[in-house]
Motif scaffolding. Structure first.
Motif, PDB file in Angstrom:
ATOM      1  N   ALA A 132      47.219 -22.309   0.297  1.00 13.85           N
ATOM      2  CA  ALA A 132      47.527 -22.253  -1.188  1.00 13.85           C
ATOM      3  C   ALA A 132      46.856 -20.846  -1.900  1.00 13.85           C
ATOM      4  CB  ALA A 132      47.243 -23.383  -1.919  1.00 13.85           C
ATOM      5  N   LEU A 133      45.620 -20.694  -1.885  1.00 13.40           N
ATOM      6  CA  LEU A 133      44.773 -19.723  -2.346  1.00 13.40           C
ATOM      7  C   LEU A 133      45.148 -18.309  -1.787  1.00 13.40           C
ATOM      8  CD1 LEU A 133      41.425 -21.313  -2.175  1.00 13.40           C
ATOM      9  CD2 LEU A 133      42.956 -21.131  -4.288  1.00 13.40           C
ATOM     10  N   VAL A 134      45.434 -18.309  -0.697  1.00  9.69           N
ATOM     11  CA  VAL A 134      46.090 -17.011  -0.197  1.00  9.69           C
ATOM     12  C   VAL A 134      47.320 -16.659  -0.724  1.00  9.69           C
ATOM     13  CG1 VAL A 134      46.427 -15.649   1.954  1.00  9.69           C
ATOM     14  CG2 VAL A 134      44.426 -17.168   2.028  1.00  9.69           C
ATOM     15  N   HIS A 135      48.126 -17.597  -0.621  1.00  9.92           N
ATOM     16  CA  HIS A 135      49.588 -17.486  -1.236  1.00  9.92           C
ATOM     17  C   HIS A 135      49.442 -16.821  -2.560  1.00  9.92           C
ATOM     18  CE1 HIS A 135      53.788 -17.701  -1.178  1.00  9.92           C
ATOM     19  NE2 HIS A 135      53.787 -18.733  -2.141  1.00  9.92           N
TER      20      HIS A 135
ATOM     21  N   ALA B  29      53.610 -30.346   0.091  1.00  9.87           N
ATOM     22  CA  ALA B  29      54.520 -30.683  -0.936  1.00  9.87           C
ATOM     23  C   ALA B  29      53.758 -30.652  -2.230  1.00  9.87           C
ATOM     24  CB  ALA B  29      54.941 -32.016  -0.753  1.00  9.87           C
ATOM     25  N   ASP B  30      52.813 -30.829  -2.402  1.00  9.05           N
ATOM     26  CA  ASP B  30      51.863 -30.717  -3.608  1.00  9.05           C
ATOM     27  C   ASP B  30      51.676 -29.415  -4.049  1.00  9.05           C
ATOM     28  OD1 ASP B  30      51.988 -33.651  -3.618  1.00  9.05           O
ATOM     29  OD2 ASP B  30      49.693 -33.578  -2.953  1.00  9.05           O
ATOM     30  N   HIS B  31      51.564 -28.536  -2.997  1.00  3.41           N
ATOM     31  CA  HIS B  31      51.262 -27.255  -3.497  1.00  3.41           C
ATOM     32  C   HIS B  31      52.390 -26.201  -3.494  1.00  3.41           C
ATOM     33  CE1 HIS B  31      46.717 -27.303  -3.843  1.00  3.41           C
ATOM     34  NE2 HIS B  31      46.783 -27.696  -2.704  1.00  3.41           N
ATOM     35  N   ARG B  32      53.723 -26.987  -3.211  1.00  4.59           N
ATOM     36  CA  ARG B  32      54.994 -26.127  -3.085  1.00  4.59           C
ATOM     37  C   ARG B  32      54.889 -25.055  -2.021  1.00  4.59           C
ATOM     38  NH1 ARG B  32      56.921 -26.331  -9.741  1.00  4.59           N
ATOM     39  NH2 ARG B  32      56.634 -28.566  -9.935  1.00  4.59           N
ATOM     40  N   LEU B  33      54.554 -25.585  -1.007  1.00  7.61           N
ATOM     41  CA  LEU B  33      54.342 -24.460   0.126  1.00  7.61           C
ATOM     42  C   LEU B  33      55.152 -24.675   1.394  1.00  7.61           C
ATOM     43  CD1 LEU B  33      50.275 -24.217   0.332  1.00  7.61           C
ATOM     44  CD2 LEU B  33      51.862 -22.583  -0.907  1.00  7.61           C
ATOM     45  N   GLY B  34      56.207 -25.348   0.803  1.00 13.36           N
ATOM     46  CA  GLY B  34      57.115 -25.737   2.231  1.00 13.36           C
ATOM     47  C   GLY B  34      57.775 -24.570   2.927  1.00 13.36           C
ATOM     48  N   GLU B  35      58.079 -23.567   2.054  1.00 14.97           N
ATOM     49  CA  GLU B  35      58.678 -22.336   2.582  1.00 14.97           C
ATOM     50  C   GLU B  35      57.708 -21.418   3.184  1.00 14.97           C
ATOM     51  OE1 GLU B  35      61.977 -21.529   2.537  1.00 14.97           O
ATOM     52  OE2 GLU B  35      61.944 -23.724   1.542  1.00 14.97           O
ATOM     53  N   VAL B  36      56.452 -21.498   3.456  1.00 13.40           N
ATOM     54  CA  VAL B  36      55.495 -20.679   3.930  1.00 13.40           C
ATOM     55  C   VAL B  36      54.611 -21.439   4.745  1.00 13.40           C
ATOM     56  CG1 VAL B  36      55.512 -19.038   2.002  1.00 13.40           C
ATOM     57  CG2 VAL B  36      53.722 -20.798   1.817  1.00 13.40           C
ATOM     58  N   VAL B  37      54.262 -22.674   4.564  1.00 13.97           N
ATOM     59  CA  VAL B  37      53.327 -23.491   5.636  1.00 13.97           C
ATOM     60  C   VAL B  37      54.080 -24.398   6.562  1.00 13.97           C
ATOM     61  CG1 VAL B  37      51.337 -25.102   5.916  1.00 13.97           C
ATOM     62  CG2 VAL B  37      51.532 -23.369   3.965  1.00 13.97           C
ATOM     63  N   SER B  38      53.988 -24.431   7.808  1.00 11.17           N
ATOM     64  CA  SER B  38      54.631 -25.362   8.778  1.00 11.17           C
ATOM     65  C   SER B  38      53.946 -25.823   9.844  1.00 11.17           C
ATOM     66  CB  SER B  38      55.799 -24.496   9.302  1.00 11.17           C
ATOM     67  OG  SER B  38      55.390 -23.279  10.283  1.00 11.17           O
ATOM     68  N   TYR B  39      54.380 -27.043  10.221  1.00 16.71           N
ATOM     69  CA  TYR B  39      53.774 -27.715  11.464  1.00 16.71           C
ATOM     70  C   TYR B  39      54.524 -27.668  12.542  1.00 16.71           C
ATOM     71  CZ  TYR B  39      51.803 -31.493  14.343  1.00 16.71           C
ATOM     72  OH  TYR B  39      51.393 -32.109  15.361  1.00 16.71           O
ATOM     73  N   GLY B  40      53.885 -27.010  13.727  1.00 19.43           N
ATOM     74  CA  GLY B  40      54.846 -26.783  14.908  1.00 19.43           C
ATOM     75  C   GLY B  40      54.601 -27.791  15.965  1.00 19.43           C
TER      76      GLY B  40
ATOM     77  N   GLY C 265      46.009 -38.338  13.149  1.00 23.47           N
ATOM     78  CA  GLY C 265      45.871 -38.946  11.602  1.00 23.47           C
ATOM     79  C   GLY C 265      46.002 -38.304  10.530  1.00 23.47           C
ATOM     80  N   LEU C 266      45.906 -36.971  10.323  1.00 30.42           N
ATOM     81  CA  LEU C 266      45.963 -36.058   9.390  1.00 30.42           C
ATOM     82  C   LEU C 266      47.308 -35.516   8.986  1.00 30.42           C
ATOM     83  CD1 LEU C 266      42.478 -34.492   8.664  1.00 30.42           C
ATOM     84  CD2 LEU C 266      43.503 -36.654   7.547  1.00 30.42           C
ATOM     85  N   LEU C 267      48.374 -35.749   9.823  1.00 27.94           N
ATOM     86  CA  LEU C 267      49.649 -34.960   9.543  1.00 27.94           C
ATOM     87  C   LEU C 267      50.192 -35.410   8.233  1.00 27.94           C
ATOM     88  CD1 LEU C 267      51.919 -33.044  10.332  1.00 27.94           C
ATOM     89  CD2 LEU C 267      52.910 -34.829  11.828  1.00 27.94           C
ATOM     90  N   PRO C 268      50.195 -36.854   8.021  1.00 31.79           N
ATOM     91  CA  PRO C 268      50.696 -37.251   6.574  1.00 31.79           C
ATOM     92  C   PRO C 268      49.967 -36.625   5.424  1.00 31.79           C
ATOM     93  CG  PRO C 268      50.684 -39.224   8.074  1.00 31.79           C
ATOM     94  CD  PRO C 268      49.737 -37.946   8.844  1.00 31.79           C
ATOM     95  N   THR C 269      48.894 -36.336   5.623  1.00 26.70           N
ATOM     96  CA  THR C 269      47.914 -35.797   4.499  1.00 26.70           C
ATOM     97  C   THR C 269      48.290 -34.268   4.382  1.00 26.70           C
ATOM     98  OG1 THR C 269      45.917 -37.194   4.730  1.00 26.70           O
ATOM     99  CG2 THR C 269      45.812 -34.949   3.684  1.00 26.70           C
ATOM    100  N   VAL C 270      48.270 -33.840   5.575  1.00 25.51           N
ATOM    101  CA  VAL C 270      48.747 -32.194   5.484  1.00 25.51           C
ATOM    102  C   VAL C 270      50.215 -32.003   4.664  1.00 25.51           C
ATOM    103  CG1 VAL C 270      49.601 -30.403   6.994  1.00 25.51           C
ATOM    104  CG2 VAL C 270      47.430 -31.444   7.518  1.00 25.51           C
ATOM    105  N   ARG C 271      51.198 -32.759   5.230  1.00 25.87           N
ATOM    106  CA  ARG C 271      52.486 -32.687   4.844  1.00 25.87           C
ATOM    107  C   ARG C 271      52.554 -32.855   3.329  1.00 25.87           C
ATOM    108  NH1 ARG C 271      55.730 -35.420  10.089  1.00 25.87           N
ATOM    109  NH2 ARG C 271      56.180 -33.400  10.933  1.00 25.87           N
ATOM    110  N   GLN C 272      51.704 -33.905   2.566  1.00 27.63           N
ATOM    111  CA  GLN C 272      51.670 -34.152   1.341  1.00 27.63           C
ATOM    112  C   GLN C 272      50.885 -33.041   0.455  1.00 27.63           C
ATOM    113  OE1 GLN C 272      52.821 -37.052  -0.053  1.00 27.63           O
ATOM    114  NE2 GLN C 272      52.543 -35.704  -2.052  1.00 27.63           N
ATOM    115  N   LEU C 273      49.870 -32.324   0.953  1.00 29.39           N
ATOM    116  CA  LEU C 273      49.328 -31.232   0.460  1.00 29.39           C
ATOM    117  C   LEU C 273      50.482 -30.011   0.377  1.00 29.39           C
ATOM    118  CD1 LEU C 273      45.793 -31.287   1.992  1.00 29.39           C
ATOM    119  CD2 LEU C 273      46.399 -31.303  -0.420  1.00 29.39           C
TER     120      LEU C 273
END
Length: 390
Positions: free
Chosen positions: A236-239, A265-276, A255-263
């Protein structure tokens, strides 16, 4: 770490002095998603180099995956049984009854047994079989054997620790691990021998490094100690400064995938951060090679293979000052070592992405560090000496 299917390949390398040895390694789990991490990768790498030197090698393990287990990891013969959960715990309680028979037969023919030992049923069984067989065996604990004070751990250690003490030597990565293992096994334990992890220099093919959207890579389990959430905060800071950069996380969810996805969404990074998801070993090497920078936010990481693999692929690395190799990398200028805060990691990533001269210096120093300190050739030299004289 990730594993790769393979078959025997012809190696051209020097033969070890003396007769060839029959080597059996035991590691708890091989899986499609590389869930067991570094110990599996280290075992396979050590055996592949030993095989290249003319030794007869075999790796015993449990297998977890949707498909059948591969017959080889690289050039290393792999003998597995399906992992079954016999007791609670993600790795602690998995086992298969027929693996005991496999250990008994394979160890009976071995000159040396090498057990990548955690606190789990597979490791406990391997230690017991090696002791009953009267074999020369060595253990390597990969930072997994530390003092534990819970009742369950103390009960387990009543069987486990006396078997650890019967090893001819215990291989440790760092001074911190040496102290921890010494506290567990006490003064009557075997010699504690330093052995680094290593990779084959230049094993990752270098990709074209001028992508339109430079990629920042995370390659680790989504586990609290690996801190994928801090990676997203860093993204988020780099973006804000470099909106063209993209960010990818790879690794098994712990265990942390839900947390990662929520973050995200919270930072509105859906277009630039992905989980592969998790990658195979070959896929991981390609991911390192095309990434602009590799970031490992882990804390108290004893000796991360992913960092060595990234350096070998020619990818600049950002890590934390609690990484076991941080001092060496910082001294050599082979990585940017930070305090692990999202801001510090973001500053480091921005530096790599905007200063091509600094990036080139990091790449050159990283490759030099692999050659000098983290080469599997040097590791195998040390192993051969331990196996023959330990």
């Amino acid at each position: 770490m990730r594993q790769a299917e393979g078959r025997p390949t012809r190696h051209v390398t020097r033969q070890a002095e003396g007769r060839a040895l029959k080597l059996v390694h035991v590691v708890t789990l091989v899986s499609e998603d590389g869930a067991y991490g570094g110990p599996t990768s280290v075992a396979a790498g050590q055996l592949e180099e030993c095989a290249a030197r003319g030794h007869e090698v075999r790796l015993l393990s449990l297998w977890r995956g949707r498909s059948g287990a591969p017959a080889y990891i690289g050039s290393v013969p792999l003998h597995t049984r399906p992992a079954r959960a016999l007791l609670p715990g993600r790795f602690t309680g998995i086992m298969h009854p027929l693996l005991v028979r496999d250990m008994w037969r394979s160890m009976g023919r071995a000159d040396v047994v090498h057990i990548h030992a955690g606190r789990d049923l597979v490791s406990l069984t391997a230690l017991a079989v090696a002791a009953l067989r009267g074999k020369r065996f060595f253990t390597q604990t990969h930072g997994m054997v530390e003092p534990r004070h819970r009742v369950v751990a103390r009960l387990f250690d009543r069987l486990y620790v006396p078997l650890l003490r019967r090893a001819r030597g215990c291989l440790v990565l760092t001074e911190r691990e040496r102290r921890a293992v010494s506290e567990v096994i006490g003064p009557e334990g075997p010699p504690l021998l330093r052995l680094p992890n290593g990779v084959r220099p230049g094993q990752g093919a270098v990709a074209e490094r001028r992508p339109r959207a430079p990629e920042v890579l995370f390659m680790a389990r989504l586990h609290p100690r690996k801190r994928p959430d801090a990676f997203v905060e860093m993204a988020a800071l780099v973006h804000r400064k470099l909106p063209d950069a993209c960010f990818t996380l790879h690794g098994a969810d712990e265990g942390l995938l839900p947390t990662v996805r929520q973050l995200i969404a919270d930072h509105r990074l859906g277009e630039v951060v992905s989980y592969g998801g998790a990658l195979s070993y070959a896929e991981a090497l390609r991911a390192y090679a095309k990434a602009a920078v590799y970031v490992l936010p882990s804390v108290d990481e004893p000796f991360p293979m992913t960092v060595i693999e990234a350096l070998s692929a020619g990818t600049p690395v950002v890590c934390t000052d609690t990484c076991g190799m941080a001092d060496e990398l910082a001294h050599r200028g082979a990585a940017i070592v930070t305090d692990g805060s999202p801001q510090a990691m973001a500053d480091a990533v921005c530096e790599v992405l905007t200063d091509m001269e600094q990036r080139d210096r990091l790449v050159a120093a990283g490759r030099s560090a692999v050659e000098d300190c983290f080469s599997i050739h040097a590791v195998a030299d040390r192993l051969e000496d331990i196996y023959r004289n330990g």
